[in-house]
Design a protein around this motif. Structure first.
Motif, PDB file in Angstrom:
ATOM      1  N   ARG A  62       0.877  -1.151  -0.053  1.00  0.00           N
ATOM      2  CA  ARG A  62       0.099   0.019  -0.057  1.00  0.00           C
ATOM      3  C   ARG A  62       0.942   1.385   0.197  1.00  0.00           C
ATOM      4  N   ARG A  63       0.300   2.437  -0.079  1.00  0.00           N
ATOM      5  CA  ARG A  63       0.991   3.731  -0.155  1.00  0.00           C
ATOM      6  C   ARG A  63       1.980   4.007   1.213  1.00  0.00           C
ATOM      7  N   HIS A  64       1.356   3.546   2.127  1.00  0.00           N
ATOM      8  CA  HIS A  64       2.038   3.805   3.347  1.00  0.00           C
ATOM      9  C   HIS A  64       3.325   3.168   3.248  1.00  0.00           C
ATOM     10  N   HIS A  65       3.461   1.976   3.079  1.00  0.00           N
ATOM     11  CA  HIS A  65       4.627   1.195   2.691  1.00  0.00           C
ATOM     12  C   HIS A  65       5.536   1.574   1.862  1.00  0.00           C
ATOM     13  N   ARG A  67       5.590   4.783   0.970  1.00  0.00           N
ATOM     14  CA  ARG A  67       6.197   6.166   1.662  1.00  0.00           C
ATOM     15  C   ARG A  67       7.082   5.968   2.859  1.00  0.00           C
ATOM     16  N   GLU A  68       7.045   4.792   3.708  1.00  0.00           N
ATOM     17  CA  GLU A  68       8.024   4.519   4.580  1.00  0.00           C
ATOM     18  C   GLU A  68       9.229   4.086   4.108  1.00  0.00           C
ATOM     19  N   HIS A  70      10.479   5.140   1.242  1.00  0.00           N
ATOM     20  CA  HIS A  70      11.085   6.499   0.579  1.00  0.00           C
ATOM     21  C   HIS A  70      11.502   7.114   1.737  1.00  0.00           C
ATOM     22  N   SER A  71      10.934   7.288   2.813  1.00  0.00           N
ATOM     23  CA  SER A  71      11.294   8.261   4.050  1.00  0.00           C
ATOM     24  C   SER A  71      12.610   7.641   4.695  1.00  0.00           C
ATOM     25  N   ILE A 110      -1.433   4.134  -6.672  1.00  0.00           N
ATOM     26  CA  ILE A 110      -0.467   4.861  -5.483  1.00  0.00           C
ATOM     27  C   ILE A 110       0.024   5.946  -6.051  1.00  0.00           C
ATOM     28  N   ILE A 113       5.333   9.338  -5.369  1.00  0.00           N
ATOM     29  CA  ILE A 113       6.142   9.662  -4.141  1.00  0.00           C
ATOM     30  C   ILE A 113       7.551  10.044  -4.856  1.00  0.00           C
TER      31      ILE A 113
END
Length: 325
Positions: A62-65, A67-68, A70-71, A110, A113
């Motif tokens: 999912r997007r939050h994975h 994003r994590e 990338h972050s 997604i 990002i």
């Protein structure tokens, strides 16, 4: 099973579903990449994607994975690497979907990002050139000489590191830079070697194959195994830390060489030919003159400029250290 649902079959399908690791491996095995691109992609995968997401089912991403992932990389100060890593994962998923390894590709839904990358336009000031040149004395012979050549003759880092003994014309003191394998309309670029560049290269002409050989790079993981120097990254990091001169790359040394040519009055079309840039339009089609004399004069001007920065007189030569082996 109620209403025709097979819970056992569903659980079995779940167990056998492709993981993120499977998606990446399929990509590496089936998509043709240049050796350097494949090596770098595998490095990014093994360093960041696999440890965080490798064992997840591919369809659970999912997007939050993303994003994590990338972050985590951005927090290391590696914005460009973060963007490249996410893009690698996106390409791998697209391939897996096309080859029916996965039933659906979540990436189109997604939101992209991407962090803002710093514009690559760094040009070293004269005082920075002097400080870095002097600090290079503390580096290994390969690192010192490769980085100095980038300033002196302005060629690409990869071409300089992969310079072959067989590419050097000893009598004419010229280096023939091979044409990039995938570059359209490209051709070899003959580089006349000014004295300071020749003093770096000449002691290495007894090497078996490479001007800048590396025993370490024959065995290190994910290397091409070619036995030549393949990166100046660690040396550049040490130089940035040791001098306090931040925000420069190997390509910025090449750009600085190009800027010196402009400062010294070299005509733009000559400077571009020194860099090996393909000439477009009618000129690129019909002009087959090699401009050897003009390129030699341009690089002599760069050398004189750098000598002035370093306070080197014409009578004071840079003494080449004896190359071990």
């Amino acid at each position: 099973a109620a209403k025709g649902i097979d819970p056992l079959g569903k659980r079995k399908a779940r167990r056998e579903a492709a993981t993120v690791r499977d998606v990446l491996e399929r990509y590496f095995e089936e998509v043709p990449l240049m050796p350097k691109g494949l090596s770098e992609s595998r490095r990014m995968s093994n360093k960041d994607i696999i440890p965080l997401l490798g064992d997840m089912k591919a369809m659970d991403i999912r997007r939050h994975h993303v994003r994590e992932l990338h972050s985590i990389i951005v927090k290391r100060g590696a914005t460009v690497a973060a963007n490249r890593t996410v893009e690698l994962l996106r390409r791998a998923y697209s391939h897996a979907y096309e080859e029916e390894l996965i039933d659906a590709n979540p990436f189109p839904s997604i939101k992209k990002i991407k962090a803002q990358e710093a514009e690559r336009d760094r040009i070293l000031r004269d005082d920075e050139i002097k400080a870095l040149w002097e600090a290079m004395e503390k580096e290994s012979l390969n690192m010192r000489d490769i980085l100095r050549l980038l300033l002196l003759i302005g060629q690409r880092s990869t071409d300089t590191m992969s310079m072959k003994v067989s590419d050097i014309d000893i009598d004419r003191r010229e280096w023939t830079v091979p044409a990039p394998p995938r570059a359209k309309n490209a051709k070899p670029n003959v580089i006349p070697l000014p004295p300071m560049a020749w003093e770096i290269i000449e002691p290495r002409l007894n090497n078996e194959k490479w001007i800048f050989p590396s025993v370490r790079n024959q065995t290190r993981e994910f290397s091409s195994g070619e036995g030549r120097t393949a990166s100046t990254k660690d040396a550049r990091r040490r130089l940035r830390e040791g001098t306090g001169i931040a925000g420069w790359t190997g390509h910025d040394l090449r750009r600085t060489c190009r800027t010196i040519m402009s400062r010294e009055g070299v005509k733009p079309h000559i400077a571009e030919r020194v860099l090996g840039h393909v000439q477009g339009g009618v000129e690129g089609i019909y002009d087959r003159y090699e401009y050897i004399t003009e390129k030699a004069q341009a690089l002599e001007k760069v050398e004189r400029h750098i000598k002035r920065i370093l306070d080197i007189t014409e009578q004071c030569k840079i003494v080449a250290l004896k190359i071990a082996g």
